[in-house]
Design an enzyme around this catalytic site. Structure first.
Site, mmCIF file in Angstrom:
data_model
loop_
_atom_site.group_PDB
_atom_site.id
_atom_site.type_symbol
_atom_site.label_atom_id
_atom_site.label_comp_id
_atom_site.label_asym_id
_atom_site.label_seq_id
_atom_site.Cartn_x
_atom_site.Cartn_y
_atom_site.Cartn_z
ATOM 1 N N GLY A 27 33.167 41.291 2.592
ATOM 2 C CA GLY A 27 32.939 42.358 1.631
ATOM 3 C C GLY A 27 34.033 42.403 0.588
ATOM 4 O O GLY A 27 34.958 41.584 0.597
ATOM 5 N N GLU A 46 37.355 38.538 2.357
ATOM 6 C CA GLU A 46 37.597 39.713 1.535
ATOM 7 C C GLU A 46 37.538 39.353 0.050
ATOM 8 O O GLU A 46 38.192 38.400 -0.385
ATOM 9 C CB GLU A 46 38.965 40.319 1.840
ATOM 10 C CG GLU A 46 39.117 40.802 3.265
ATOM 11 C CD GLU A 46 40.555 41.205 3.589
ATOM 12 O OE1 GLU A 46 40.733 41.964 4.541
ATOM 13 O OE2 GLU A 46 41.486 40.751 2.888
ATOM 14 N N CYS A 47 36.777 40.098 -0.715
ATOM 15 C CA CYS A 47 36.746 40.025 -2.172
ATOM 16 C C CYS A 47 36.534 38.577 -2.635
ATOM 17 O O CYS A 47 35.448 38.028 -2.494
ATOM 18 C CB CYS A 47 38.010 40.641 -2.753
ATOM 19 S SG CYS A 47 37.813 41.204 -4.467
ATOM 20 N N GLY A 48 37.562 37.906 -3.157
ATOM 21 C CA GLY A 48 37.404 36.532 -3.592
ATOM 22 C C GLY A 48 36.951 35.612 -2.482
ATOM 23 O O GLY A 48 36.188 34.661 -2.714
#
Length: 441
Positions: free
Chosen positions: A420, A326-328
């Site tokens: 994502g 997720e993200c990072g």
């Protein structure tokens, strides 16, 4: 005697977090078992809550969670505590669509008394109509008192108390205007800097709360009686069928944005082991790898130089290992990350794309992702982006905002990896069929 309260505000910037941290620490210092909660999808305030109270803070969010799940989670964590303190989000009535998902909505559903924090800077008796309006606008909530922030003097507070009296809202005290009770800012919300002396900061606010706020009266007004003892629903237990999974989660200064209840759910599905992409050189035996968000952009040299870990994660995913990033965590799996200074740092490289911190542009909001027959819910909050490329990776979902408008938030599916920008919530049995489908593959 047990107390429950929700700390709401007239608007963002009123001092909800400051007062919440001070009250959490003040109650913990008195020897109470204090359970913190946070309305909304924030994963930074919850970490500060944990440091102040000594207990994990839990999100309550009516976009990502069903009403039943919110009630079950709240009761499960609040009942064993002496005091349950919930920090609201934005203004009391601000939701993702009108009042939907607001702090007031949570307070009404869970029957939690509300203490209103009011920014008293540059105002005095004029807070009377504001207090009156907040008290009477929505009869399903109970505003039991007000605490004022940024108060200049005792004389200033005299006029504020007068306003409270005429508006029918009890004045519970104030925090004086001081420069040393502000958390330093980071571009992604409140700072989590390791060099910030948080304990000293929390004690400083707690001292002000003890001195200027009528804490005993606040606890008296928020005392709850008659709520039944918690027992976990059998249906939730029966759904969990992966008890032998070996689950590995990244947790260090670069990766730490998680929802407490998500981790608790994974702990019910198997054995959870933590590792550090910054300092460890190998993965433990793993059936499911979770790379949460965080601040990888602040640790680019260390992440890039840890070649054994990059190799281990790359091999795990390319050989078909199940993983969620997720993200990072997703940025870490890219070919490279371009830092704020323009320098490029090679990363894991299983996603054939480059993440960049240039230019920094905020992307923010709730997201619903339609993945085949499954709907995933979560929240997007980042300043980085993916460098446009001719052969860009396709998204496997159609993404929508909280208002149902289609957005370009991607979710990438590579072998047994989902990655994502969306911070997903999967602990609600009513909406986590996608996770079980993913783990069964």
């Amino acid at each position: 005697m047990r107390s429950e309260l929700l700390i709401g505000a007239a608007s963002s910037g009123s001092g909800k977090t400051t007062f919440t941290l001070g009250l959490l620490r003040a109650m913990a210092r008195r020897g109470f078992v204090v359970q913190p909660f946070k309305c909304g999808p924030d994963y930074i305030d919850t970490r500060h809550h944990q440091m102040a109270a000594g207990r994990s803070s839990v999100n309550l969010d009516r976009f990502m969670m069903s009403e039943k799940h919110v009630e079950e989670v709240y009761r499960r964590y609040a009942f064993p505590a002496d005091i349950a303190i919930t920090e609201g989000v934005m203004g009391l009535f601000d939701g993702y669509d009108g009042m939907q998902g607001s702090s007031a909505g949570i307070a009404a559903e869970l029957d939690i008394p509300v203490v209103l924090i009011v920014n008293a800077k540059s105002t005095a008796y004029s807070v009377a109509p504001l207090l009156y309006g907040f008290k009477h606008f929505y009869p399903k909530i109970r505003i039991v008192g007000a605490v004022f922030n940024f108060v200049a003097s005792e004389n200033h507070y005299y006029y504020l108390k007068q306003a409270c009296s005429d508006a029918g809202v009890e004045a519970l005290g104030y925090l004086p205007k001081q420069e040393n009770i502000a958390i330093p800012s980071r571009h992604l919300g409140l700072s989590l800097d390791s060099d910030f002396c948080f304990d000293e900061f929390a004690d400083r606010i707690a001292d002000l709360v003890d001195k200027y706020v009528c804490v005993d009266r606040l606890l008296e007004l928020t005392t709850v009686t008659g709520k039944s003892e918690y027992s976990r629903p059998k249906a939730d237990i029966q759904q969990e069928s992966f008890g032998s999974l070996r689950i590995t989660i990244a947790r260090d200064a670069a990766f730490n944005f998680v929802y407490t209840e998500n981790i608790a759910y994974l702990e019910r599905l198997g054995t959870v082991t933590y590792f550090s992409p910054l300092t460890d050189t190998s993965l433990p035996p793993t059936d499911f790898l979770y790379l949460p968000g965080g601040y990888p952009e602040l640790h680019l040299p260390a992440l890039s130089e840890n070649q054994p870990m990059l190799d281990a994660i790359r091999s795990y995913i390319r050989e078909g290992g199940h993983a969620l990033a997720e993200c990072g965590g997703m940025m870490y799996l890219c070919r490279a990350i371009i830092g704020q200074d323009g320098h490029t740092f090679p990363m894991v490289g299983v996603l054939d794309q480059t993440a960049t911190m240039q230019p920094m542009k905020l992307r923010l909001g709730y997201r619903t992702l339609q993945w085949g027959e499954f709907r995933l819910s979560g929240h997007e909050f980042h300043y980085s982006s993916i460098v446009p490329a001719e052969n860009a990776l396709p998204s496997c979902v159609t993404a929508f905002s909280a208002l149902g408008r289609q957005v370009d938030t991607p979710l990438y599916h590579y072998r047994n990896l989902l990655a994502g920008y969306t911070h997903l919530y999967w602990a609600d049995p009513a909406s986590n069929a996608w996770l079980h489908h993913f783990l069964e593959k």
